[in-house]
Design an enzyme around this catalytic site. Structure first.
Site, short mmCIF file in Angstrom:
data_model
loop_
_atom_site.label_atom_id
_atom_site.label_comp_id
_atom_site.label_asym_id
_atom_site.label_seq_id
_atom_site.Cartn_x
_atom_site.Cartn_y
_atom_site.Cartn_z
N GLY A 254 9.82 2.98 -12.37
CA GLY A 254 10.66 4.18 -12.36
C GLY A 254 9.80 5.42 -12.41
N LYS B 41 -0.85 -7.79 -11.17
CA LYS B 41 -0.82 -7.23 -12.52
C LYS B 41 -1.44 -8.19 -13.55
CE LYS B 41 3.30 -4.47 -11.52
NZ LYS B 41 4.77 -4.48 -11.51
N ILE C 195 4.66 1.34 -19.98
CA ILE C 195 4.26 0.63 -21.20
C ILE C 195 2.74 0.73 -21.37
CG2 ILE C 195 4.35 -1.57 -22.45
CD1 ILE C 195 6.51 -2.49 -20.48
N LYS D 16 -1.92 -1.09 -8.42
CA LYS D 16 -2.37 -2.40 -8.94
C LYS D 16 -3.12 -3.19 -7.88
CE LYS D 16 2.01 -2.77 -7.70
NZ LYS D 16 3.31 -2.36 -8.11
N GLU E 258 -3.76 3.21 -16.03
CA GLU E 258 -2.73 2.73 -16.98
C GLU E 258 -1.41 2.40 -16.29
OE1 GLU E 258 -2.99 2.30 -20.56
OE2 GLU E 258 -1.25 1.18 -19.88
N ASP F 245 3.25 -9.17 -6.59
CA ASP F 245 3.13 -7.98 -7.43
C ASP F 245 2.72 -8.40 -8.85
OD1 ASP F 245 4.12 -4.98 -7.94
OD2 ASP F 245 4.95 -6.23 -9.53
P1 NAP Z 1 6.41 5.66 -2.52
O1 NAP Z 1 7.67 6.17 -3.08
O2 NAP Z 1 6.46 4.83 -1.28
O3 NAP Z 1 5.47 6.92 -2.22
C1 NAP Z 1 4.26 6.84 -1.54
C2 NAP Z 1 3.80 8.26 -1.21
O4 NAP Z 1 2.52 8.18 -0.62
C3 NAP Z 1 4.70 8.97 -0.20
O5 NAP Z 1 4.83 10.33 -0.56
C4 NAP Z 1 3.95 8.85 1.12
O6 NAP Z 1 4.13 9.96 1.99
C5 NAP Z 1 2.52 8.84 0.63
N1 NAP Z 1 1.64 8.06 1.52
C6 NAP Z 1 1.64 6.72 1.70
N2 NAP Z 1 0.68 6.36 2.57
C7 NAP Z 1 0.08 7.50 2.95
C8 NAP Z 1 -0.98 7.80 3.85
N3 NAP Z 1 -1.62 6.85 4.53
N4 NAP Z 1 -1.35 9.09 3.99
C9 NAP Z 1 -0.72 10.07 3.30
N5 NAP Z 1 0.28 9.85 2.43
C10 NAP Z 1 0.68 8.59 2.27
O7 NAP Z 1 5.59 4.83 -3.59
P2 NAP Z 1 5.76 4.88 -5.19
O8 NAP Z 1 6.90 4.02 -5.58
O9 NAP Z 1 5.71 6.29 -5.66
O10 NAP Z 1 4.45 4.08 -5.65
C11 NAP Z 1 3.18 4.70 -5.62
C12 NAP Z 1 2.17 3.82 -6.35
O11 NAP Z 1 2.56 3.70 -7.71
C13 NAP Z 1 2.05 2.38 -5.83
O12 NAP Z 1 0.72 1.95 -5.95
C14 NAP Z 1 2.95 1.60 -6.76
O13 NAP Z 1 2.60 0.23 -6.86
C15 NAP Z 1 2.68 2.32 -8.06
N6 NAP Z 1 3.74 2.18 -9.03
C16 NAP Z 1 5.01 2.50 -8.70
C17 NAP Z 1 6.01 2.37 -9.64
C18 NAP Z 1 7.42 2.73 -9.32
O14 NAP Z 1 8.28 2.61 -10.20
N7 NAP Z 1 7.73 3.18 -8.11
C19 NAP Z 1 5.69 1.90 -10.93
C20 NAP Z 1 4.36 1.60 -11.25
C21 NAP Z 1 3.40 1.74 -10.29
P3 NAP Z 1 5.58 10.30 2.64
O15 NAP Z 1 6.46 10.63 1.47
O16 NAP Z 1 5.34 11.46 3.53
O17 NAP Z 1 6.01 9.06 3.35
N1 HSE Z 2 7.90 -3.41 -7.88
C1 HSE Z 2 7.50 -3.32 -9.25
C2 HSE Z 2 8.51 -4.04 -10.13
C3 HSE Z 2 7.40 -1.90 -9.75
O1 HSE Z 2 9.57 -4.44 -9.66
O2 HSE Z 2 8.22 -4.22 -11.31
C4 HSE Z 2 6.05 -1.28 -9.53
O3 HSE Z 2 5.04 -1.93 -10.26
#
Ligand code: NAP
Ligand code: HSE
Length: 434
Positions: A307, A210, A141, A110, A134, A206
């Site tokens: 999630g 959005k 959602i 985002k 998305e 955040d």
């Molecule tokens: P996360 O668990 O912190 O995972 C980030 C991943 O990216 C890790 O595998 C990390 O590597 C890798 N990474 C980060 N910086 C890097 C770099 N400079 N070079 C190479 N690899 C790198 O994050 P996440 O929760 O999956 O979220 C990912 C994205 O999805 C974000 O934009 C977030 O806002 C979005 N999102 C997340 C959720 C959610 O529920 N978590 C929901 C909607 C959207 P390592 O594992 O080796 O550290």
């Molecule tokens: N940190 C966000 C939340 C999840 O609490 O809704 C990723 O968009």
């Protein structure tokens, strides 16, 4: 674009964390089903991480992992990049380069899309590819695609949303359990809902990214996140929830965008919302988004806003969509165009009702001075309730509800109230919605 062999769709995955491991796992587990839908296999060719030795939620052949982004960006056989690394940099640079090199992109980011969306969408258009996002709002959602397609016939007038699961969980616990903010935050961290550094969530950033994305799509304009007024939830006290409930309201962190003849107003802040409204009933980490358009009236989207698997659901849907575009050699079918350049109005222009909690000495003449301050600022008081009196220091807590008033007037009144000798403390100040 690179990789003319389209007998399979090769994917470069950037990030293998919460979302990335879900995506890698589901692309593997449901490979046959997706191959049937797309007409050819979706093949995970490389996964970019920071640390090759970190334990993962998904088992992948070791040779697929890399710490070198060039192994994805320079690989002409990679048709599609999935960016799920998060953060602005270097994710923005990688997405941009992937597009310029003719690769389609799916991202859940985002921050990158809210800050750089128009430039990236232009880059995609020029390179005859797409960037789909998305998962960037509301996790699983469907929101971006409905705004880009199903609601196109409407002139959208408002977006009201609970789009941060972490803060909604904290507020739910404060309301249900009577906990203070710190305790609810600790619980959210212990359960993995809040990050060790929760600033982006609890300060409303955040949600600001959005709502900037949703407002841009809904109103065909570009709302930059810097234009979004935002306040967090850290100042709320447990007793605000009690008082709100007695008045018939819930307290929610709302992200709102409204369109009028004068432009758009986009804001994120905690607000009182009548308990019988659907958004007031959204609890825990769930998200909900209420969209209003001239033909449709109102529609509510609700579900898991974060999630691993819910977010994977949105990412993989984009991947399937993009894969079909790659095979058909099409791009830019349904994309956002922010041609309207609507002005973003300052929060001072808002007209709404307000809730204010004050601590004052419990003696004659105090209320008259407070009412005078409201009156001088053209604010009409709807009700005043004396909630608690403290015998030992002879103070009382007042909860004041106003009629609809101009925010600029209310802010001036708050500054003047803070200067009044009879006001010991200006406590929580909240806007009232609905
Ligand atoms: P996360 O668990 O912190 O995972 C980030 C991943 O990216 C890790 O595998 C990390 O590597 C890798 N990474 C980060 N910086 C890097 C770099 N400079 N070079 C190479 N690899 C790198 O994050 P996440 O929760 O999956 O979220 C990912 C994205 O999805 C974000 O934009 C977030 O806002 C979005 N999102 C997340 C959720 C959610 O529920 N978590 C929901 C909607 C959207 P390592 O594992 O080796 O550290
Ligand atoms: N940190 C966000 C939340 C999840 O609490 O809704 C990723 O968009």
């Amino acid at each position: 674009m690179g990789g003319r062999d389209l007998s399979r769709i090769n994917i470069g995955l950037m990030g293998l964390g919460v979302v990335g491991s879900g995506v890698a796992r589901i692309l593997t587990e449901k490979a046959d089903w997706y191959a049937t839908q797309v007409g050819r296999p979706l093949v995970l060719r490389r996964a970019l991480v920071r640390d090759l030795n970190k334990p993962r939620q998904v088992e992948l052949p070791r040779e697929l992992l890399t710490t070198d982004p060039r192994e994805i960006l320079d690989d002409d056989e990679v048709h599609l990049v999935i960016e799920v690394m998060g953060g602005e940099h270097p994710a923005y640079e990688y997405v941009r380069e992937a597009l310029l090199r003719g690769k389609y992109v799916v991202t859940a980011n985002k921050e990158v899309m809210a800050k750089h969306g128009p430039e990236l969408l232009d880059a995609a258009r020029e390179a005859h590819v797409d960037v789909l996002y998305e998962a960037s709002v509301g996790g699983g959602i469907p929101l971006i695609a409905p705004l880009k397609r199903d609601l196109l016939a409407n002139a959208m007038t408002s977006v009201r949303a609970i789009i941060n699961g972490t803060t909604n969980y904290i507020l739910t616990q404060m309301s249900r359990e009577g906990w203070d903010f710190d305790r609810a935050l600790q619980q959210a961290q212990a359960l993995g809902y809040a990050e060790p550094d929760p600033t982006n969530d609890v300060e409303g950033l955040d949600a600001a990214y959005k709502i900037a994305l949703l407002a841009s799509l809904a109103f065909h304009t570009h709302v930059h996140p810097d234009d979004v007024y935002h306040e967090g939830i850290t100042r709320l006290a447990a007793r605000d929830f009690r008082y709100a409930r007695e008045l018939g309201y819930a307290i929610k962190l709302l992200a709102m965008a409204e369109r009028s003849n004068h432009g758009v107003q986009v804001r994120v802040h905690p607000a009182l919302i009548p308990e019988d409204q659907p958004l007031a009933k959204v609890e825990g980490v769930y998200n909900a988004v209420e969209l209003t358009g001239d033909l449709l009236d109102r529609v509510l989207f609700q579900g898991p806003g974060a999630g691993s698997l819910p977010t994977t659901s949105a990412v993989v849907a984009d991947v399937i969509d993009v894969a079909l575009s790659i095979i058909r050699g099409v791009s830019d079918r349904l994309t956002w165009r922010g041609d309207l350049m609507l002005p973003v109005r300052p929060i001072a222009d808002l007209t709404t009702r307000y809730y204010l909690r004050l601590v004052v000495p419990d003696r004659a003449g105090v209320l008259a001075q407070i009412a005078g301050c409201f009156g001088r600022n053209e604010i009409s008081i709807a009700s005043v309730i004396q909630k608690e009196t403290h015998e030992e220091d002879q103070t009382a807590e007042l909860v004041i509800m106003t009629h609809r008033s101009l925010e600029a007037n209310m802010q001036r009144a708050l500054r003047q109230l803070a200067e009044l000798p009879v006001v010991r403390e200006v406590g929580t100040f909240l806007r009232v919605e609905g």
